[in-house]
Every structure is written in structure tokens, then in C-alpha cells.
Enzyme design. Sequence first.
Site, PDB file in Angstrom:
ATOM      1  N   ILE A  13     -22.259  -1.772 -33.895  1.00 28.80           N
ATOM      2  CA  ILE A  13     -21.155  -2.616 -32.434  1.00 28.80           C
ATOM      3  C   ILE A  13     -22.299  -2.517 -31.165  1.00 28.80           C
ATOM      4  CG2 ILE A  13     -19.566  -1.118 -31.344  1.00 28.80           C
ATOM      5  CD1 ILE A  13     -20.097  -4.776 -32.317  1.00 28.80           C
ATOM      6  N   ARG A  36     -24.716  11.434 -34.316  1.00 26.96           N
ATOM      7  CA  ARG A  36     -25.122  12.271 -35.447  1.00 26.96           C
ATOM      8  C   ARG A  36     -25.789  11.746 -36.165  1.00 26.96           C
ATOM      9  NH1 ARG A  36     -18.796  12.119 -37.479  1.00 26.96           N
ATOM     10  NH2 ARG A  36     -19.611   9.850 -37.461  1.00 26.96           N
ATOM     11  N   LYS A  91     -12.800  -2.114 -27.853  1.00 29.83           N
ATOM     12  CA  LYS A  91     -11.815  -2.542 -28.804  1.00 29.83           C
ATOM     13  C   LYS A  91     -10.779  -1.858 -30.564  1.00 29.83           C
ATOM     14  CE  LYS A  91     -11.752  -4.733 -31.811  1.00 29.83           C
ATOM     15  NZ  LYS A  91     -12.035  -4.887 -33.351  1.00 29.83           N
ATOM     16  N   ASP A 169      -8.664  -4.425 -37.555  1.00 27.25           N
ATOM     17  CA  ASP A 169      -9.475  -4.008 -36.963  1.00 27.25           C
ATOM     18  C   ASP A 169     -10.463  -5.732 -36.488  1.00 27.25           C
ATOM     19  OD1 ASP A 169     -11.616  -1.819 -36.157  1.00 27.25           O
ATOM     20  OD2 ASP A 169     -12.516  -3.746 -37.337  1.00 27.25           O
TER      21      ASP A 169
HETATM   22  P1  NAP Z   1     -19.794   2.087 -37.413  1.00 22.61           P
HETATM   23  O1  NAP Z   1     -21.011   0.913 -37.604  1.00 22.61           O
HETATM   24  O2  NAP Z   1     -18.985   2.564 -38.666  1.00 22.61           O
HETATM   25  O3  NAP Z   1     -20.486   3.194 -35.895  1.00 22.61           O
HETATM   26  C1  NAP Z   1     -19.104   3.732 -35.524  1.00 22.61           C
HETATM   27  C2  NAP Z   1     -19.890   4.987 -34.888  1.00 22.61           C
HETATM   28  O4  NAP Z   1     -19.298   5.977 -34.628  1.00 22.61           O
HETATM   29  C3  NAP Z   1     -20.765   5.428 -36.417  1.00 22.61           C
HETATM   30  O5  NAP Z   1     -21.865   4.921 -37.044  1.00 22.61           O
HETATM   31  C4  NAP Z   1     -20.170   7.407 -35.905  1.00 22.61           C
HETATM   32  O6  NAP Z   1     -21.768   7.297 -35.247  1.00 22.61           O
HETATM   33  C5  NAP Z   1     -19.735   7.171 -34.818  1.00 22.61           C
HETATM   34  N1  NAP Z   1     -18.759   8.520 -35.069  1.00 22.61           N
HETATM   35  C6  NAP Z   1     -18.315   9.075 -34.352  1.00 22.61           C
HETATM   36  N2  NAP Z   1     -17.055   9.770 -35.071  1.00 22.61           N
HETATM   37  C7  NAP Z   1     -16.869   9.838 -35.605  1.00 22.61           C
HETATM   38  C8  NAP Z   1     -16.018   9.036 -36.698  1.00 22.61           C
HETATM   39  N3  NAP Z   1     -14.886  10.702 -36.558  1.00 22.61           N
HETATM   40  N4  NAP Z   1     -15.529   7.854 -38.029  1.00 22.61           N
HETATM   41  C9  NAP Z   1     -16.576   7.196 -37.876  1.00 22.61           C
HETATM   42  N5  NAP Z   1     -18.043   7.098 -37.072  1.00 22.61           N
HETATM   43  C10 NAP Z   1     -17.821   8.151 -36.200  1.00 22.61           C
HETATM   44  O7  NAP Z   1     -17.782   1.000 -36.487  1.00 22.61           O
HETATM   45  P2  NAP Z   1     -18.960  -0.304 -35.711  1.00 22.61           P
HETATM   46  O8  NAP Z   1     -17.955  -1.684 -36.461  1.00 22.61           O
HETATM   47  O9  NAP Z   1     -19.667  -0.260 -35.040  1.00 22.61           O
HETATM   48  O10 NAP Z   1     -17.288  -0.038 -34.710  1.00 22.61           O
HETATM   49  C11 NAP Z   1     -16.706   0.845 -34.080  1.00 22.61           C
HETATM   50  C12 NAP Z   1     -16.153   0.280 -32.997  1.00 22.61           C
HETATM   51  O11 NAP Z   1     -16.298  -0.685 -32.534  1.00 22.61           O
HETATM   52  C13 NAP Z   1     -14.506   0.021 -33.799  1.00 22.61           C
HETATM   53  O12 NAP Z   1     -13.538   0.463 -32.668  1.00 22.61           O
HETATM   54  C14 NAP Z   1     -15.034  -1.650 -33.333  1.00 22.61           C
HETATM   55  O13 NAP Z   1     -13.455  -2.786 -33.623  1.00 22.61           O
HETATM   56  C15 NAP Z   1     -15.512  -2.035 -32.701  1.00 22.61           C
HETATM   57  N6  NAP Z   1     -16.249  -3.217 -32.939  1.00 22.61           N
HETATM   58  C16 NAP Z   1     -17.121  -3.260 -34.567  1.00 22.61           C
HETATM   59  C17 NAP Z   1     -17.295  -4.500 -34.470  1.00 22.61           C
HETATM   60  C18 NAP Z   1     -18.262  -5.251 -35.979  1.00 22.61           C
HETATM   61  O14 NAP Z   1     -18.542  -6.106 -35.620  1.00 22.61           O
HETATM   62  N7  NAP Z   1     -18.394  -4.377 -36.224  1.00 22.61           N
HETATM   63  C19 NAP Z   1     -17.179  -5.531 -33.525  1.00 22.61           C
HETATM   64  C20 NAP Z   1     -17.070  -5.330 -32.292  1.00 22.61           C
HETATM   65  C21 NAP Z   1     -16.184  -3.605 -31.921  1.00 22.61           C
HETATM   66  P3  NAP Z   1     -22.796   8.652 -34.818  1.00 22.61           P
HETATM   67  O15 NAP Z   1     -23.740   8.709 -36.292  1.00 22.61           O
HETATM   68  O16 NAP Z   1     -23.186   7.339 -33.895  1.00 22.61           O
HETATM   69  O17 NAP Z   1     -22.046   9.345 -34.087  1.00 22.61           O
END
Ligand code: NAP
Length: 306
Positions: A13, A36, A91, A169
Site C-alpha cells: 500500500i 527492512r 487502516k 482486513d
Molecule cells: P505489506 O505489503 O505486507 O506491507 C507491510 C509492510 O510493513 C511490509 O512490507 C514491511 O515492510 C512492514 N512491516 C513492518 N513491521 C512488520 C511486521 N511485523 N510484519 C510484516 N510487515 C512489517 O502490507 P500492505 O498490503 O501494504 O498493508 C499494510 C497496511 O495497509 C495494512 O494495515 C492494510 O490493511 C493496509 N492496506 C492495504 C491495502 C492493500 O490493498 N494491500 C489497501 C489499503 C490498506 P518493510 O520491509 O518496509 O519493513
Amino acid sequence: MTVRVAIIGFGKIAQDQHLPAIEADPHFDLVAVSTRSGQPPAGLPCFAQPAELFEGMAGKIDAVAICTPPAVRHAIARDAIAAGLAVLLEKPPASTLGEVEDLERRARDAGTCLYAAWHSQHAPAVEPTARLLKGEQIAKLHISWREDVRKYHAGQEWIWEPSGFGVLDPGINALSIATRILPERLFVEDAQFFIPSNKQAPIAATLTFAGVGHSADFDWRFDDGEEWAIRIETASGRKIQLCDGGGRLLVDGEQQLAESRGEYPSMYARFAELIAARQVEVDREPLRIVADAFLVAHRQLIEPFA
Ligand code: NAP
């Protein structure tokens, strides 16, 4: 004055939405990233841990956008508030209501800006629908939020953990729209969770709300496109349909025009306003409904998810 902002957590995101929204908004200047494993834009200072970012960028940032999974968000936001920074929370704002309340209190005590953002509330048809439903009685409500988990959350292990919420989620996006548009509060009477036997969180869930014909279906096993719809019938007989995650509004079958600059650009515009006013804006309702569902849910274990 331009707000110097850093992104913490540079996953899907952050890269898909936060980065372009910040780059396009003249109120903001992206000055650092904490990641990271992600690949931040070339030339930007990058820190492996949020604590290193707070120390290394002291005096050189004004705000952070926290885009990690919810489980680690409270501790990061707490430190950001203590450092006097304005904070935008992706969120859901944290993994529990207690954590959200704590952040709200800390931000108010510190006099800093805290914005618990719900991107779906910025979808173009949401505000027009809220205006339409003002003062109406809701006779029927059904939320249908179905998508393919393999398409939208491939490789995200955190989402299956207890504080990852599973299908709730994306489901909380629907609830964030519902709480914004409905003239009355939603109370969860019953919930059914379908949990793969090798996971902690549901792959599908049905919720029954107080009131006749008030319900929601969330399903991650849907591989025929996606359905992000809220269907409402008012006591006066009007049929309202919000489709495409709040992108389209139909009233009695007729499509209404709704314009928006886009969910994330609109969200950042609001963040800029809140920063200027040093305000706290936290809507806990969507998380309250999810928490209530987890309290009352009947759980059915199903085949493992691979
Ligand atoms: P993601 O792709 O897994 O990215 C989350 C990032 O957070 C990871 O790449 C990691 O990045 C970092 N991080 C730090 N501590 C972590 C931990 N303990 N475990 C895992 N990752 C950790 O997830 P995302 O889809 O971007 O979602 C993140 C948030 O945005 C969620 O709350 C989700 O509900 C919200 N969101 C997601 C979407 C969607 O379509 N994916 C849409 C709207 C909102 P680093 O390597 O950079 O540390």
C-alpha cells in the site's frame, strides 16, 4: 509550509498509493523511508527501523505515514507522537481498541496531529450516499465484500495472524463506509467465522447485525473478479446500491454522478488540513464492529489454506 513526511513500512500500500499521493500533493515532501526489505525511491534516506528514523531525521521531519501491518503500529505511533510528529495511521488504526484509545489520548496530551485514516471513506460515492441517507430509516442492509485473497494479499503472512484480521482486513473497508453513510449505529448480534485449520484468522465471515435483514458477507475465496457492494433499502422504499468499494452509486437502479480526486489524494488533503489545525481525527467505529464480531463469533475450522 511544506510538510516533511516519512513513510514507515514500505510494502504494497505504501508503494501503490502513499508514494504517488505524497508525490502529487504540494503540501507534502517525502524526505525519508523506514523499511527492512522494500526498495525506496533512489536518493531518499532509508532506515531499517522506525527508531533509527526518528533519531536520524530529528528536526528534519514533521510527519509520518505508518503503513505497516496493524500489529506493530501502536508502538511506532506512540514513539512518533512522543517525538512531536504528526501521524497518519493506515487502516485499521491499530490491532485493538485499547491501543487506538491510547494513541488518541497521547496525541491530545502532546498537542500533535493524529489521523486514523480510512481510505474507503474517501471513495467518490460515499459522501453523496451519506447525504442521501441522512434522516432515513434503514429497512434492509446487506454488505457483500468478496475477492480473491491470492490476488490481493499474496505472500502476506501477517494477515493470517491473530491481529491481521483475515478477511476482515478488507472487510473493515466496507464497515468504514457503512459507519460513514448509515444514520444509525451497527451492532453485531451474531457472526460465523470460517477459519482454515492452518491459520489463525478467517478466510470468510458472515455477520448479522441488530435489525431485521441487516447482514454482511465477507469472502476471500471468490475468484471471479471482486464484489465490493453495499445494498440498502430505506423504510420509504428507496433502493441504494454502493458498488466498486464506494466508487459507484445507484439509486433505484439509476447511476448517480460522483467525482473525487481519488481516495489517497483526498486522504492526504485531509491530513494536511488536520496538521495545519494540529487536530486529532480518529473514527473507532469500524474497528469496534470488527472487535465485536471477534467477541461473538462462532468459529468453524475448514480445510487448510495453501
Ligand atoms: P505489506 O505489503 O505486507 O506491507 C507491510 C509492510 O510493513 C511490509 O512490507 C514491511 O515492510 C512492514 N512491516 C513492518 N513491521 C512488520 C511486521 N511485523 N510484519 C510484516 N510487515 C512489517 O502490507 P500492505 O498490503 O501494504 O498493508 C499494510 C497496511 O495497509 C495494512 O494495515 C492494510 O490493511 C493496509 N492496506 C492495504 C491495502 C492493500 O490493498 N494491500 C489497501 C489499503 C490498506 P518493510 O520491509 O518496509 O519493513
